[in-house]
Design an enzyme around this catalytic site. Structure first.
Site, PDB file in Angstrom:
ATOM      1  N   HIS B  77      29.830  30.781  48.103  1.00  0.00           N
ATOM      2  CA  HIS B  77      29.428  31.275  46.781  1.00  0.00           C
ATOM      3  C   HIS B  77      30.638  31.324  45.853  1.00  0.00           C
ATOM      4  O   HIS B  77      30.604  30.824  44.728  1.00  0.00           O
ATOM      5  CB  HIS B  77      28.796  32.666  46.906  1.00  0.00           C
ATOM      6  CG  HIS B  77      28.671  33.408  45.608  1.00  0.00           C
ATOM      7  ND1 HIS B  77      27.733  33.089  44.658  1.00  0.00           N
ATOM      8  CD2 HIS B  77      29.388  34.443  45.095  1.00  0.00           C
ATOM      9  CE1 HIS B  77      27.867  33.902  43.614  1.00  0.00           C
ATOM     10  NE2 HIS B  77      28.872  34.735  43.849  1.00  0.00           N
ATOM     11  N   ASP B 106      36.997  10.509  19.778  1.00  0.00           N
ATOM     12  CA  ASP B 106      36.761  10.682  21.207  1.00  0.00           C
ATOM     13  C   ASP B 106      37.998  11.291  21.841  1.00  0.00           C
ATOM     14  O   ASP B 106      38.931  11.668  21.137  1.00  0.00           O
ATOM     15  CB  ASP B 106      36.431   9.326  21.871  1.00  0.00           C
ATOM     16  CG  ASP B 106      35.515   9.509  23.077  1.00  0.00           C
ATOM     17  OD1 ASP B 106      35.941  10.148  24.044  1.00  0.00           O
ATOM     18  OD2 ASP B 106      34.375   9.011  23.031  1.00  0.00           O
ATOM     19  N   TRP B 142      36.815  33.010  49.813  1.00  0.00           N
ATOM     20  CA  TRP B 142      37.201  31.917  48.902  1.00  0.00           C
ATOM     21  C   TRP B 142      38.715  31.805  48.783  1.00  0.00           C
ATOM     22  O   TRP B 142      39.234  30.788  48.336  1.00  0.00           O
ATOM     23  CB  TRP B 142      36.555  32.104  47.527  1.00  0.00           C
ATOM     24  CG  TRP B 142      37.338  32.964  46.584  1.00  0.00           C
ATOM     25  CD1 TRP B 142      37.310  34.313  46.506  1.00  0.00           C
ATOM     26  CD2 TRP B 142      38.281  32.517  45.605  1.00  0.00           C
ATOM     27  NE1 TRP B 142      38.173  34.750  45.541  1.00  0.00           N
ATOM     28  CE2 TRP B 142      38.789  33.664  44.961  1.00  0.00           C
ATOM     29  CE3 TRP B 142      38.749  31.268  45.182  1.00  0.00           C
ATOM     30  CZ2 TRP B 142      39.744  33.608  43.942  1.00  0.00           C
ATOM     31  CZ3 TRP B 142      39.702  31.219  44.160  1.00  0.00           C
ATOM     32  CH2 TRP B 142      40.190  32.374  43.554  1.00  0.00           C
ATOM     33  N   SER B 170      40.728  16.076  39.876  1.00  0.00           N
ATOM     34  CA  SER B 170      39.831  16.090  38.719  1.00  0.00           C
ATOM     35  C   SER B 170      40.358  17.027  37.636  1.00  0.00           C
ATOM     36  O   SER B 170      40.440  16.661  36.462  1.00  0.00           O
ATOM     37  CB  SER B 170      38.439  16.517  39.180  1.00  0.00           C
ATOM     38  OG  SER B 170      37.671  16.904  38.090  1.00  0.00           O
ATOM     39  N   SER B 171      40.750  18.250  38.040  1.00  0.00           N
ATOM     40  CA  SER B 171      41.219  19.222  37.052  1.00  0.00           C
ATOM     41  C   SER B 171      42.495  18.759  36.369  1.00  0.00           C
ATOM     42  O   SER B 171      42.661  18.938  35.166  1.00  0.00           O
ATOM     43  CB  SER B 171      41.494  20.570  37.718  1.00  0.00           C
ATOM     44  OG  SER B 171      40.321  21.124  38.190  1.00  0.00           O
ATOM     45  N   HIS B 254      46.426  33.328  40.333  1.00  0.00           N
ATOM     46  CA  HIS B 254      46.388  34.146  39.141  1.00  0.00           C
ATOM     47  C   HIS B 254      46.254  33.336  37.860  1.00  0.00           C
ATOM     48  O   HIS B 254      45.395  33.642  37.041  1.00  0.00           O
ATOM     49  CB  HIS B 254      47.492  35.190  39.054  1.00  0.00           C
ATOM     50  CG  HIS B 254      47.054  36.240  38.091  1.00  0.00           C
ATOM     51  ND1 HIS B 254      46.163  37.223  38.433  1.00  0.00           N
ATOM     52  CD2 HIS B 254      47.238  36.356  36.765  1.00  0.00           C
ATOM     53  CE1 HIS B 254      45.840  37.915  37.358  1.00  0.00           C
ATOM     54  NE2 HIS B 254      46.479  37.418  36.331  1.00  0.00           N
ATOM     55  N   GLU B 256      44.765  30.668  37.683  1.00  0.00           N
ATOM     56  CA  GLU B 256      43.369  30.235  37.778  1.00  0.00           C
ATOM     57  C   GLU B 256      42.427  31.209  37.076  1.00  0.00           C
ATOM     58  O   GLU B 256      41.474  30.805  36.405  1.00  0.00           O
ATOM     59  CB  GLU B 256      42.990  30.071  39.254  1.00  0.00           C
ATOM     60  CG  GLU B 256      41.517  29.866  39.529  1.00  0.00           C
ATOM     61  CD  GLU B 256      41.003  28.524  39.046  1.00  0.00           C
ATOM     62  OE1 GLU B 256      41.838  27.630  38.797  1.00  0.00           O
ATOM     63  OE2 GLU B 256      39.775  28.388  38.902  1.00  0.00           O
ATOM     64  N   TYR B 258      43.022  32.962  34.491  1.00  0.00           N
ATOM     65  CA  TYR B 258      43.107  32.757  33.039  1.00  0.00           C
ATOM     66  C   TYR B 258      42.613  31.380  32.640  1.00  0.00           C
ATOM     67  O   TYR B 258      42.172  31.183  31.515  1.00  0.00           O
ATOM     68  CB  TYR B 258      44.534  33.038  32.558  1.00  0.00           C
ATOM     69  CG  TYR B 258      44.802  34.514  32.706  1.00  0.00           C
ATOM     70  CD1 TYR B 258      44.336  35.397  31.749  1.00  0.00           C
ATOM     71  CD2 TYR B 258      45.408  35.018  33.839  1.00  0.00           C
ATOM     72  CE1 TYR B 258      44.494  36.751  31.905  1.00  0.00           C
ATOM     73  CE2 TYR B 258      45.573  36.374  34.008  1.00  0.00           C
ATOM     74  CZ  TYR B 258      45.116  37.243  33.035  1.00  0.00           C
ATOM     75  OH  TYR B 258      45.263  38.588  33.218  1.00  0.00           O
ATOM     76  N   SER B 269      35.858  33.692  19.881  1.00  0.00           N
ATOM     77  CA  SER B 269      36.563  33.712  18.594  1.00  0.00           C
ATOM     78  C   SER B 269      35.909  32.794  17.566  1.00  0.00           C
ATOM     79  O   SER B 269      36.280  32.827  16.395  1.00  0.00           O
ATOM     80  CB  SER B 269      38.027  33.303  18.778  1.00  0.00           C
ATOM     81  OG  SER B 269      38.637  34.122  19.732  1.00  0.00           O
ATOM     82  N   HIS B 303      50.322  41.031  42.385  1.00  0.00           N
ATOM     83  CA  HIS B 303      49.409  42.176  42.341  1.00  0.00           C
ATOM     84  C   HIS B 303      48.149  41.937  43.161  1.00  0.00           C
ATOM     85  O   HIS B 303      47.359  42.858  43.330  1.00  0.00           O
ATOM     86  CB  HIS B 303      49.084  42.578  40.895  1.00  0.00           C
ATOM     87  CG  HIS B 303      48.282  41.591  40.113  1.00  0.00           C
ATOM     88  ND1 HIS B 303      48.499  41.356  38.776  1.00  0.00           N
ATOM     89  CD2 HIS B 303      47.262  40.764  40.463  1.00  0.00           C
ATOM     90  CE1 HIS B 303      47.640  40.449  38.336  1.00  0.00           C
ATOM     91  NE2 HIS B 303      46.886  40.075  39.340  1.00  0.00           N
ATOM     92  N   HIS B 304      47.970  40.722  43.666  1.00  0.00           N
ATOM     93  CA  HIS B 304      46.862  40.492  44.591  1.00  0.00           C
ATOM     94  C   HIS B 304      47.252  40.850  46.020  1.00  0.00           C
ATOM     95  O   HIS B 304      46.446  40.711  46.927  1.00  0.00           O
ATOM     96  CB  HIS B 304      46.430  39.025  44.550  1.00  0.00           C
ATOM     97  CG  HIS B 304      45.900  38.598  43.213  1.00  0.00           C
ATOM     98  ND1 HIS B 304      44.576  38.679  42.880  1.00  0.00           N
ATOM     99  CD2 HIS B 304      46.526  38.116  42.117  1.00  0.00           C
ATOM    100  CE1 HIS B 304      44.402  38.249  41.642  1.00  0.00           C
ATOM    101  NE2 HIS B 304      45.571  37.897  41.148  1.00  0.00           N
ATOM    102  N   THR B 329      45.944  41.067  25.670  1.00  0.00           N
ATOM    103  CA  THR B 329      44.492  41.136  25.801  1.00  0.00           C
ATOM    104  C   THR B 329      43.933  42.181  24.846  1.00  0.00           C
ATOM    105  O   THR B 329      42.900  41.976  24.202  1.00  0.00           O
ATOM    106  CB  THR B 329      44.096  41.476  27.250  1.00  0.00           C
ATOM    107  OG1 THR B 329      44.837  40.635  28.134  1.00  0.00           O
ATOM    108  CG2 THR B 329      42.622  41.244  27.487  1.00  0.00           C
ATOM    109  N   LYS B 332      43.622  40.839  21.420  1.00  0.00           N
ATOM    110  CA  LYS B 332      42.427  40.015  21.239  1.00  0.00           C
ATOM    111  C   LYS B 332      41.188  40.866  20.996  1.00  0.00           C
ATOM    112  O   LYS B 332      40.428  40.627  20.053  1.00  0.00           O
ATOM    113  CB  LYS B 332      42.209  39.123  22.467  1.00  0.00           C
ATOM    114  CG  LYS B 332      43.204  37.983  22.499  1.00  0.00           C
ATOM    115  CD  LYS B 332      42.882  37.020  23.593  1.00  0.00           C
ATOM    116  CE  LYS B 332      43.498  35.671  23.311  1.00  0.00           C
ATOM    117  NZ  LYS B 332      42.869  34.942  22.214  1.00  0.00           N
ATOM    118  N   ARG B 451      34.305  44.922  51.088  1.00  0.00           N
ATOM    119  CA  ARG B 451      33.652  43.677  50.704  1.00  0.00           C
ATOM    120  C   ARG B 451      33.563  42.754  51.920  1.00  0.00           C
ATOM    121  O   ARG B 451      34.207  43.001  52.936  1.00  0.00           O
ATOM    122  CB  ARG B 451      34.406  42.994  49.564  1.00  0.00           C
ATOM    123  CG  ARG B 451      35.806  42.548  49.938  1.00  0.00           C
ATOM    124  CD  ARG B 451      36.649  42.174  48.730  1.00  0.00           C
ATOM    125  NE  ARG B 451      36.332  40.824  48.237  1.00  0.00           N
ATOM    126  CZ  ARG B 451      37.229  40.016  47.660  1.00  0.00           C
ATOM    127  NH1 ARG B 451      38.491  40.407  47.505  1.00  0.00           N
ATOM    128  NH2 ARG B 451      36.882  38.831  47.222  1.00  0.00           N
TER     129      ARG B 451
END
Lengths: 294, 535
Positions: B77, B106, B142, B170-171, B254, B256, B258, B269, B303-304, B329, B332, B451
């Site tokens: 998932h 294009d 994951w 791809s990315s 991390h 990722e 953002y 916006s 921090h993870h 943040t 924003k 979890r």
């Protein structure tokens, strides 16, 4: 052609062929690793599709370029594309350099009892927390994957072949720059001479690297020699792969120079490959300093 | 003035006919649609897995799946939603919108654009095929921490590794293409500070992708060799360290986060100024805040890993650096609210999604702030509080912006208007059910429910049942969403070229259904300034 026009290339089958090729290669590789006898041949087949795709796709681009379809905007797009592709390669190597620094500066000393890990030496009988000798004193040790640790008998001699290879590769960067200057001055014979010299230096480098691998392997330094062997072979191995690709690209460029594809002021194909070659050079300097020397 | 020619070989201006149009296409709109439909299919597949998870957790005790299968569900998932749904959806939006927004015909590298899409179905296929292999699909979460993913994982893990490699190719190609497009295909008269914020945020996201995805490729390559070729990167027996995996993974992981939220900021916006009928408040501070967030995202990965084990100095550094992200943040969120302040607001469907984005994303942001505090995190880590946190930022953040963008630009994509009444019903259905789904998970986590566990003790039963009911309702809302989309494409009433009264942006100057090649003639300076958000 008019510099003010936009250029949008026609659709082709090459991308989907490339996807099929690379997926076939990976599926074959995975099955090969899992012991399927047919995995290897599927993998080679996928690789062949990829090679076919590259010939076809690049060939089409070359044809379109030499027939004058591209304008300066397309040229700039290629430049942006190539430079950021090289940056992504830098980040790929950074992951492995990061692993090297982390192991050297942190995890290996910790295993040897540094900082607050004073109890670990008792857990690891005869374990040496010295970087290159990491696997020296662990006869009979087995990795979690079940592989026996290969114990090297000798350190890699930095001032032998590695130093010579550094000189060769740096020199090849110089000869390639000479070739570029010759190209800008439109001296066809000089371009070919310097390009051939660059390719020869690249091939020599690869040859010595294979010999160096032979020595190291003979002395017992293998992928399975703990974290030192792992970082040594993965870093130099990926670098060697990139040099191989670079040599192939230079050879293609040599062929295209002979065909007269490049002019003094329009030769992105040459420059893109030159950038790549210099990138491979710089990575080697990092390798020489951090893998072989220090 | 520049001239127009079309260089497709057949000389026609329209698309090819039949299936080959989609396989060979070099058109940014075709490729954008392919990305969006791929993401939508993946969203439904990943969503079905979420339904299985919520069914299992409906009551305490084992209901319908083996623990191993439950772990496969949570793992796949997560992987499918991150790599198959959210990321491709934003690349799809970028493909569709960026050339229109910068006055280009294009993308800069259209054939590579085609390849970066057509790798995805193969990657997705390989990833999903692991379900049918011996040992089942990956079941290590994951984040695929070593040694769970190296020593203790089934053979199918190698297929997962190659799928990640393909997704990475791809990315990276997609990101390179967007950088080249924004920097090289922009209308000659458009200055960087005239660029719409969606373009800005995608440009910044591209740099994150190029910096982070190769590191992920390195991580899975090390996994591959540890698993198959006897290396010891993540194996302490050979001097490596499983913690090294976490460092490398989160150095990717991390940024990722953002990568998945910056384009969402861009979308919001656009929508809020339109329906507040006011210029975006603080355009340049929005740009600088996005760039600051991107920079900070590279230096906070630790921090993870607060409870993994790290020197105290490291924990303090990562805690303070993480707190810093709250500043840009906050800028924003302040700007979005200030844009609405004293605006002539109307609440069409895209605006509803955008306002609820601001509200709900901020909840996710605040719970992130709580998780960023070391002593608090040691209590919260690996509980449902974390699950609630990242679903608030990814579902009511990233996915909300994708849905908002879909309703906002659907008229431009199809030339038709969706059914506003049904869309509003869908919005309220989704926004209520998603909170019933995820809000109780905060309480579950604070009370200590871990979890990635298929069973739980009795005191968690009530909130889990409420959460599951919300989950089923939220899942069902996508049936209505699908109907609204298909109804719009088939029977929608013709839309105006600028269907929203307050909308600014070059894309609205195109025909109601944007023409196949967006701008064959670059827009004029006057037009660009008239449509700029920075005015």
């Amino acid at each position: 052609m008019n510099e003010q026009e936009y250029y949008i290339p026609s659709g082709t089958y090459w991308p989907i062929i490339g996807s099929v090729g690379i997926a076939t290669l990976f599926v074959g590789f995975a099955n090969q690793m899992h012991g399927a006898s047919w995995g290897g041949s599927i993998m080679v087949f996928g690789f062949a599709i990829l090679v076919f795709m590259m010939f076809g796709w690049f060939g089409q681009v070359v044809k379109e370029s030499t027939s004058g379809k591209y304008n300066s905007q397309v040229d700039r797009s290629f430049r942006w594309g190539m430079s950021w592709f090289i940056f992504s390669e830098v980040m790929f190597f950074a992951a492995f350099f990061g692993a090297l620094f982390y192991a050297r500066q942190l995890s290996v000393p910790w295993l040897g009892g540094a900082d607050n890990n004073v109890f670990t030496p008792e857990l690891w009988d005869g374990f040496s927390a010295t970087w290159q000798q990491i696997a020296f004193n662990t006869p009979g040790a087995t990795l979690q994957s079940g592989t026996a640790v290969s114990v090297p008998t000798q350190l890699v001699d930095v001032w032998g072949l590695p130093a010579l290879n550094t000189a060769l590769l740096l020199l090849s960067g110089v000869t390639l720059t000479f070739a570029h200057h010759a190209l800008r001055a439109d001296h066809r014979n000089k371009i070919i001479g310097w390009l051939v010299a660059t390719i020869v230096l690249g091939v020599l480098f690869l040859g010595f690297q294979i010999a160096e691998y032979g020595h190291a392997y003979h002395d017992g330094l293998k992928l399975t020699s703990g974290i030192y062997g792992s970082t040594f072979y993965m870093l130099t191995g990926f670098h060697g792969f990139h040099v191989t690709v670079g040599v192939i690209m230079l050879t293609v460029i040599l062929y295209r120079v002979q065909k007269g594809h490049f002019s003094a002021d329009n030769h992105f194909g040459f420059e893109g490959v030159a950038w790549y070659w210099h990138f491979v050079d710089v990575v080697w300097l990092g390798l020489f300093i951090f893998v072989y020397w220090l | 003035m520049t001239t127009v020619t079309d260089h497709t070989d057949d000389g026609h201006h329209g698309p090819e006919k039949g299936l080959m149009r989609w396989i060979k296409t070099t058109n940014h709109k075709d490729i954008g649609s392919l990305y969006l439909w791929f993401a939508f299919v993946m969203l439904l597949i990943g969503g079905a897995m979420a339904m299985v998870i919520r069914m299992e957790l409906f009551q305490p005790g084992m209901q319908l799946s083996e623990p191993q299968f439950f772990n496969q569900m949570t793992t796949m998932h997560g992987l499918i939603m991150v790599f198959g749904a959210v990321m491709p959806a934003f690349v799809g939006l970028g493909n569709w919108l960026i050339p229109m927004m910068i006055g280009a015909p294009d993308m800069a590298l259209p054939r590579m654009n085609n390849w970066s899409f057509w790798i995805l179905p193969f990657a997705g296929g390989i990833l999903l095929s692991t379900f049918f292999m011996e040992g089942g699909a990956p079941a290590f979460g994951w984040t695929f921490y070593a040694p769970l993913s190296t020593t203790f994982a089934p053979d199918s893990t190698d297929f997962f590794i190659f799928a990640v490699h393909l997704l990475g190719f791809s990315s990276i190609m997609g990101a390179i293409n967007i950088i080249a497009t924004v920097l090289n295909m922009r209308a000659p008269e458009m200055k960087l500070m005239d660029m719409p914020l969606f373009v800005w945020t995608w440009l910044i996201t591209s740099f994150l992708l190029i910096g982070a995805m190769p590191v992920l490729a390195g991580a899975v390559t090390m996994m591959l060799t540890d698993r198959n070729f006897g290396t010891a990167f993540f194996d302490a027996t050979g001097g490596g360290d499983p913690v090294l995996f976490q460092h490398i993974f989160w150095f990717f992981g991390h940024p990722e986060v953002y990568i998945m939220i910056l384009p969402a900021f861009g979308v919001v916006s656009h929508i809020i100024p339109t329906f507040a009928r006011k210029p975006l408040f603080g355009y340049s501070s929005m740009v600088y805040a996005s760039a600051s967030i991107a920079f900070l995202s590279y230096i906070v990965w630790g921090h993870h890993m607060f409870s993994t084990g790290m020197p105290v100095a490291g924990e303090l550094y990562f805690m303070y650096a993480t707190m810093l992200i709250a500043v840009p943040t906050g800028v924003k969120v302040f700007n979005w609210v200030s844009t609405m302040w004293r605006g002539s607001m109307t609440f069409e469907t895209p605006m509803l999604w955008a306002i609820s984005f601001v509200f709900l994303f901020t909840i996710g942001g605040f719970s992130g702030l709580m998780l960023g505090i070391v002593p608090a995190d040691i209590q919260y880590q690996d509980t449902y509080f974390v699950v609630a946190h990242f679903h608030y930022v990814l579902v009511t953040g990233a996915l909300w912006a994708i849905i908002a963008a879909t309703f906002y630009w659907l008229p431009k994509w199809t030339g038709k208007m969706y059914n506003e009444t049904l869309a509003k019903v869908h919005f309220w259905w989704a926004v209520i059910s998603v909170n019933v789904l995820f809000f109780p998970q905060h309480f579950l986590g604070l009370a200590g429910m871990p979890r990635r566990i298929p069973d739980y003790s009795l005191q968690f039963a009530d909130f889990n049942m409420i959460s599951s009911i919300g989950g089923f309702a939220f899942g069902a809302s996508f049936i209505l969403f699908t109907y609204i989309l298909i109804d719009c494409i088939r029977n929608g009433k013709p839309a105006d070229a600028r269907p929203w009264e307050g909308a600014k942006g070059l894309e609205w100057t195109l025909e109601p259904k944007a023409q196949y090649h967006s701008f064959n003639i670059p827009p004029t300076k006057v037009l660009i300034e008239q449509e700029s958000q920075n005015s």
